[in-house]
Each structure stands twice: as C-alpha cells, then as structure tokens.
Enzyme design. Structure first.
Site, short mmCIF file in Angstrom:
data_model
loop_
_atom_site.label_atom_id
_atom_site.label_comp_id
_atom_site.label_asym_id
_atom_site.label_seq_id
_atom_site.Cartn_x
_atom_site.Cartn_y
_atom_site.Cartn_z
N ASP A 183 0.05 -4.17 3.81
CA ASP A 183 0.39 -2.88 3.20
C ASP A 183 -0.86 -2.32 2.51
O ASP A 183 -1.18 -2.69 1.38
CB ASP A 183 1.53 -3.05 2.20
CG ASP A 183 2.03 -1.70 1.72
OD1 ASP A 183 1.28 -0.71 1.77
OD2 ASP A 183 3.19 -1.63 1.27
N HIS B 189 -2.56 0.78 -4.36
CA HIS B 189 -2.48 -0.57 -4.88
C HIS B 189 -3.83 -1.25 -5.07
O HIS B 189 -3.90 -2.41 -5.45
CB HIS B 189 -1.58 -1.42 -3.97
CG HIS B 189 -0.24 -0.81 -3.76
ND1 HIS B 189 0.66 -0.64 -4.78
CD2 HIS B 189 0.35 -0.27 -2.65
CE1 HIS B 189 1.76 -0.04 -4.32
NE2 HIS B 189 1.58 0.20 -3.03
N ILE C 181 -1.05 -0.24 -9.14
CA ILE C 181 0.22 -0.93 -9.39
C ILE C 181 0.53 -1.91 -8.25
O ILE C 181 -0.01 -1.79 -7.16
CB ILE C 181 1.39 0.06 -9.56
CG1 ILE C 181 1.55 0.93 -8.29
CG2 ILE C 181 1.17 0.94 -10.79
CD1 ILE C 181 2.80 1.82 -8.31
N GLY D 63 5.94 -2.47 -4.45
CA GLY D 63 7.37 -2.74 -4.63
C GLY D 63 7.79 -3.96 -3.81
O GLY D 63 8.50 -4.84 -4.29
#
Lengths: 303, 303
Positions: B203, B208, B223, B226
């Site tokens: 991903d 990120h 961050i 998820g």
C-alpha cells in the site's frame, strides 16, 4: 567425489562458481535499508531516498547493499562443493572479515552479473580463513557485461580445519585504530527485531532468528548478522563524515571481533586521515568492540 | 470519455475490473507480518511461523494478508475508470470500512485469481461510500479456478461527491460495542517506522510516508494505514481469544473512526458472545477509538 582430509590450497585458490545474474527490486533495497536502520524515525525524510520507491529516479541504493549482490547460499555451496575443501561443520563457519569496493553507484532494477572465486585460504591453526571474492558488473538482459560496479571479499573463518600449513597470500587492508581521540563518534540504536528484518535482504542463516540454533552456537539469543552491523557502520560513516552522500564511499572493510545482540546500541568511532578513515564499532551496553575497519572516501571530509 | 457530473449508481454497481492473478512470495507475507507487528520480540518464537521462511511447510499466512491479495492501485484505477463516477480529488478518498471473509487458510507461493467489482455506493451527503468487493480463488498457473479462498469488501469514503440520492443497499455487518466490561483487552505498541514497513506489503499511498502529503491531509506527520491497525486488531484477537491459532478467524470487519500515528500503543477491547466478537481498538496515548469492528470465530473461545 571423495573429500580430502584437509585443505589443499592449490585446489581451493582459483575455484570458481558459475557466474550469477541478479537484480534488486525496490523491495530488496528497501528491506536492506530498513535492515541497517534507515527510516527508524519516519520524520527523517532524507532516509526516504533509501526506503521509499516514491523517490523514483532519486532512489538510492546504499553502497553496502553490494554485500547482497551475490547469493550467500550460492557462495556457501561453492565452498562445500570445492574439491580442495574437506568436510566441515557448517555451524563452525563464522563471518570473519568483509571488504567492499565500489566503482559505480549501485542501482535498483539494474541487471548485474557476478563472478565468485575462492581467492585465498590461510591456515590459522584453529581453523582456516577462506576468502571468496565476488566481482560484479552491470549487464544487459542477456548477461553481456558493462561497467564494473563493485567487488566484495567475504572472509569466513571455519573452525576445526586448520593445520594445512599454507599461510595465505591476501593480507587484507590492515586493521587497528589509533590511541588518539576519534575525529567523530556516531551512535545508532538497533531494534530488538533488527536481525529479523535484516535477514530478509538475503541472509537466511538460522543463527540470526532461531533461538535453538543460537544456543547451539553458544549464544543466549539470536545474534545480529555481521554484515548488518557492517552496513550500520558504513551508514554512520556516511552520515557522520559525508553529510549523507553515500557516493563518497569508495571502499569499506572490517574485521568482526565480536557479536551484537539485536536491540543493542552501536557506537562507531572514526579516525580521519585525509581520505582514509579507520573506525571501531562497539556495543554501548556491553562496552565491547565488535568490528574494526578502514574505509576510503572520494574526498577528504569537511569536518 | 466524458465523466458524469455526479455518481450514477446504476453505472457504478456491477462495474468490474479484469480478473487479476497474484501470488505471495515469502517476502510479501513476511513483510506483511512484520508490518502488523509480528516478531517485534525476536524471542517470541511462535511469531516465526509468520516471519521466517525457515518454517517451510509450517509457514503461516496471517488471514488479514487477504487485504493485499488485490492490488490497491488497480482497485483505485477501477474507481477512476468507472463510467458512473464523476471526477474527484484522490486526496479526498479515505478508507472507511473493511470486511474480510476467509474460506480457506491462505498460502504462500499459491496462485490466486481475484475478481473485483464495485458492488455498492451510498449517498452520505458530504460524500459517497463506495464498496469494492474482491473475491479470490486459488487457481493453477493458467488461471483456472479452484477453491474459493477469501472475499474482501473495501469501503472508501470520497468527500465532495455526495448528493446523488441513492441510499446504498449493503448495510454491512453493523458496528457498535456493549457498555459492559470487555471480555478481554490486549495491547500492542507500534513502532515509529511501522507505516514504512507496512507499506512494503503493497500500500504505497504517500500519505503514510511523506510528511508533505500528510500535511496536505491535515496531519502533523504521516499516519498509519487503516489496514495496518485492522491487521493489528486481528492479530490481538487471534492472540487473545484463539491462543494464536489464526485459522480460527472466519471473518473480521471494522469501521475506521480515527487515525493512528506510528509509534502509538494500540489497545483492543473484545466482547465475546458465542463465536461472535465485537471489538474496539483505541490509541492509548490519545485515548481515542480508531476502529470498531466485529469478528466471527470457528469456535467459541475458551477463556
């Protein structure tokens, strides 16, 4: 084919493995970079050159990634297969020294062809110090050689097979550090799972992950790869002396003098003399030198 | 092809991407497992089932690795290409919910074929909740389907493209946790570079890793994905309720309610009701719920 009872130097020196082609995908270089501690702090954006493929054309391969350009297991098999080598216990093999010479910046997604040869063996009485030299060239898809990229000497000490009398001919670069205060000292903490990440760059020796195998080797827990703290030493040199410009590193060689447990803090003391650097890497927690080395830079560092 | 001004549900629902073949090499599963925090402690040998290829036939693929079986960028491109979708700002897309259903243990080096379809879209006024359903089968090298392996629903919320009036038809599993004390609470610290490791499992959204992109998204620093703390929640469920037997997990679904900064400690509270589990994952440092979910186990846990 029966194995000799002891090392026959003239049958060892010059023994070659078939040339091997290799190419690093991004993930290989990223895992190597994470394995030697780049991007432990996600806000240190300069580390992303080594860990994020989003940098595209600016992506950098750290020079000591050269130590993974040949398959370690193929080198190991070459040693096993060599007609001049006696039987030996694979657990009696330790990585003793490593030399890396860079001729051209390494690249991701570049085909390389490598030739590995046993170039020396030295009787150390308690065992043998065996040198495998891996020379790598850029190549095209067909394997046609282009520019020479790097050369590595992997020196392994194999306990229990000494006594064959040949003193060896490759004396290495010579190690040892001055008694004066170091020019620069850098430190880096390793992570408790550093070996589990580093091994994914291609060194799958169970000694570095399996507590049972580590116990067989006499260690309380799995130890860090010598080539991992070799890479960390190179990283600290580049950060401490070259402002992070890894292309300044022309060569780096080290002798491993003890082991590192993942999670320990490594301190690298550097003594600069022109473009030459002598260094010593120690674990802070145990106050123990784990590697002594020398490096050469493209230019004298501005300090 | 010109894009519609707003979502045309009948042109969205049923839109399919071409089937895609995939296969995990060891490194893919190992990086995923490290990415959700397996083997942070190298002496926790049971984690090696997920992180060490030395386990050979005993190597295990953690069930939420299913979330990487389809290429996220291909799903994203399918959404962009769908003739029923208007133009939208890619930075306005957030992962809202994820459902994973396991039919068979996942395997390394196994060919899979996956079919991805947009199966629902719901007007949420401020935006649209779009469901992509990815169904995967084991297959042979030619792509011939064998057993169904897993199914995933990726629900993304896209701000700014609501108002088309269609309420959606897939109500999801229903979330929410009891006011009673949890049956079990488990915690796990994430590493400061958790997102930089996790992203290598496939991903690559710059949010990120790139502080500038994170700032554009309104965050002080990059961050965590998820799907990373989704995987961590699944790991804590399997460790807390199934004695580490990941084959007990039949399904796990969650709604993401806030973000996680790498380095934070995650706490997962679990409420068991027969084979069903409701859970809530929070960051300890900020006392904030980041995911609410439900899972189903093969058997009622022995507690």
């Amino acid at each position: 084919m029966s194995k000799p009872k002891q090392i026959i130097p003239e049958k060892v020196i010059g023994f070659k493995a078939p040339p091997q082609k290799s190419k690093w995908a991004y993930i290989d270089c990223q895992v190597y970079a994470l394995g030697i501690g780049f991007s432990r702090d996600q806000m240190k954006v300069e580390d992303h050159y080594y860990t994020s493929e989003l940098k595209d054309d600016d992506f950098r391969v750290f020079p000591t990634n050269a130590t993974t350009i040949c398959s370690g297991s193929e080198v190991f098999n070459m040693i096993i297969d060599c007609p001049g080598m006696p039987e030996f216990n694979p657990m009696a093999l330790l990585h003793g020294e490593q030399e890396t010479y860079l001729y051209k910046p390494l690249k991701v997604n570049q085909d390389y062809i490598s030739e590995v040869e046993l170039t020396d063996v030295a009787d150390k009485k308690k065992g043998a110090l065996l040198t495998s030299t891996c020379t790598s060239w850029e190549c095209d898809e067909s394997g046609k050689k282009g520019d020479k990229a790097c050369m590595g000497k992997f020196k392994v000490f194999i306990r229990g097979i000494g006594g064959f009398g040949f003193p060896g001919k490759d004396k290495g670069p010579g190690y040892g550090v001055p008694k004066t205060a170091p020019t620069k000292t850098m430190t880096q903490k390793t992570d408790p799972n550093q070996a589990i990440v580093y091994r994914l760059a291609g060194d799958f020796n169970p000694l570095h992950i399996d507590p049972d195998m580590a116990a067989m080797g006499g260690f309380d827990k799995p130890i860090l790869h010598g080539l991992c703290f070799y890479g960390i030493s190179a990283k600290l040199l580049v950060e401490g002396l070259c402002a992070g410009d890894e292309t300044q590193l022309k060569s780096i060689s080290a002798r491993f003098t003890s082991h590192v447990f993942p999670g320990e803090t490594l301190q690298c003391k550097m003594w600069v003399n022109g473009t030459k650097v002598a260094f010593e890497t120690s674990t802070v927690e145990r106050g123990l030198a784990v590697a002594q080395g020398v490096a050469e830079l493209q230019a004298q560092p501005k300090l």
